[in-house]
Design a protein around this motif. Sequence first.
Motif, mmCIF file in Angstrom:
data_model
loop_
_atom_site.group_PDB
_atom_site.id
_atom_site.type_symbol
_atom_site.label_atom_id
_atom_site.label_comp_id
_atom_site.label_asym_id
_atom_site.label_seq_id
_atom_site.Cartn_x
_atom_site.Cartn_y
_atom_site.Cartn_z
ATOM 1 N N HIS A 1 -0.865 2.004 -6.178
ATOM 2 C CA HIS A 1 -0.506 2.445 -4.824
ATOM 3 C C HIS A 1 -1.638 2.196 -3.838
ATOM 4 O O HIS A 1 -1.540 2.592 -2.665
ATOM 5 N N ASP B 1 5.743 6.557 -5.445
ATOM 6 C CA ASP B 1 5.336 6.120 -4.109
ATOM 7 C C ASP B 1 5.483 4.601 -4.068
ATOM 8 O O ASP B 1 5.674 3.947 -5.114
ATOM 9 N N SER B 2 5.407 4.059 -2.895
ATOM 10 C CA SER B 2 5.469 2.607 -2.771
ATOM 11 C C SER B 2 4.192 1.997 -3.321
ATOM 12 O O SER B 2 3.141 2.638 -3.358
ATOM 13 N N GLY B 3 4.308 0.763 -3.746
ATOM 14 C CA GLY B 3 3.151 0.101 -4.313
ATOM 15 C C GLY B 3 3.540 -1.192 -4.987
ATOM 16 O O GLY B 3 4.643 -1.730 -4.779
ATOM 17 N N GLN C 1 0.850 -1.188 0.000
ATOM 18 C CA GLN C 1 0.000 0.000 0.000
ATOM 19 C C GLN C 1 0.889 1.243 0.000
ATOM 20 O O GLN C 1 1.887 1.318 0.718
ATOM 21 N N GLY C 2 0.518 2.238 -0.809
ATOM 22 C CA GLY C 2 1.300 3.456 -0.893
ATOM 23 C C GLY C 2 1.042 4.388 0.264
ATOM 24 O O GLY C 2 0.107 4.204 1.047
ATOM 25 N N SER D 1 -3.043 5.095 -8.975
ATOM 26 C CA SER D 1 -1.999 4.395 -9.721
ATOM 27 C C SER D 1 -1.191 5.423 -10.514
ATOM 28 O O SER D 1 -1.662 6.530 -10.788
ATOM 29 N N LYS E 1 8.979 3.771 -2.378
ATOM 30 C CA LYS E 1 9.017 5.123 -2.913
ATOM 31 C C LYS E 1 10.454 5.528 -3.221
ATOM 32 O O LYS E 1 11.350 5.352 -2.406
#
Length: 400
Positions: A341, A320-322, A272-273, A346, A365
Amino acid sequence: MKKSQSILAALAISIVLGGGALYAPVHADDLDDQVSDLQGQIDSSRLEQENWEQVIQDVSAKLKSIQADLDAATAKLKSIQAQQAQINAQIEQTKVDIAKAEAYLKTRQAVLNRRVRAIYMHGQLNYLEVILGANSFSDFANRLELLKRVIHSDYSLILEIQKQKAAIEAKKAQLEADKKQLDALAAEAEKTQKEIAAKKAEQQKVLDAAKNNKAAAAQMERDLNSQLDQVRSLIQQRLAAAEAARQAAQQQQSSSDDGGGGGGGSDDGYVQGTGSLGWPCSGPITSPFGYRTHPIFGTTIFHAGIDIGVDYGTPIHAADSGTVVYAGWISGYGNAVIIDHGGGLSTLYGHNQSLAVGEGQSVSKGQVVAYAGSTGNSTGPHCHFEVDVNGSPVNPMGYL
């Protein structure tokens, strides 16, 4: 619009089908096929519009040239008509002159006829009688002089009549020549008019047909976009269902972890972002979000992201993280990466020279996901950065 639809299709396939046992399989292949087919038809209709627009421009240029020829021909026709008016006036004046000459000739001819008739009736003795009837030498001389004058007058009258006849014949010949010239000029003017008018009418038909065909192609594009919107809506519904299933699976996993007392939280394979996006690379924005004139096709289309100008091989970082839901070739985008994300957010990174991640891979990220290039529909190296919320493109500047 086309780019966001490609993202939606990729997300639908990757999220719905790529989630493993966590998600119930939803058949998205048919939607992807529909998206690809509709996008291909839209591309074809746009290309057809561009081709017809080129025809319109070419024919319009020809019509402009033809109009210039028509203007020149009109000017020439006016000149010919002026000559026609002048010749007609000359012809009318010639007719008047001929009528006068003929009347004068008839008068002189009557005088000569009377003189000839008198000579015929009385013969040459009339002259001898005039001379021999003199009373004196002086009277004889006067009568002889008078006779010479009469004879000379007769002779001059004959010459004048002959001259008048020649003049009349010359006038008639000139009249016929003028009439012939007038007919030739009129025929030439009429021929010129018809040729140019026919050429203009022919090109006008081509122009009208091109405009109608372009309009038909534009209508087809609108119809196809309407169909694509319907498919897009269905994809969004499936995305929402997949997201709900993912969240339910996470909650179930969290409950299981809490019940087991481990407290460590196992990795379900979906990252999860943070909800806060960073720049994928540093560089000037060469093309903003929104409608623009396409640098290759020259048509006004919607630009679903921003273009960041960078050199070949520049590292492209995750905003971002994802989870990478797509890593591969997308028509128009070239080598592209799509990261989900969570929460319907997205990002897409397009036109890359090469990719550094694969589908299903979790990224953090700032992690390098690709290297900039100019693949797909691109005029030079740059990063096309796109942000989608619930399948719809939004202005990335509002999230950076």
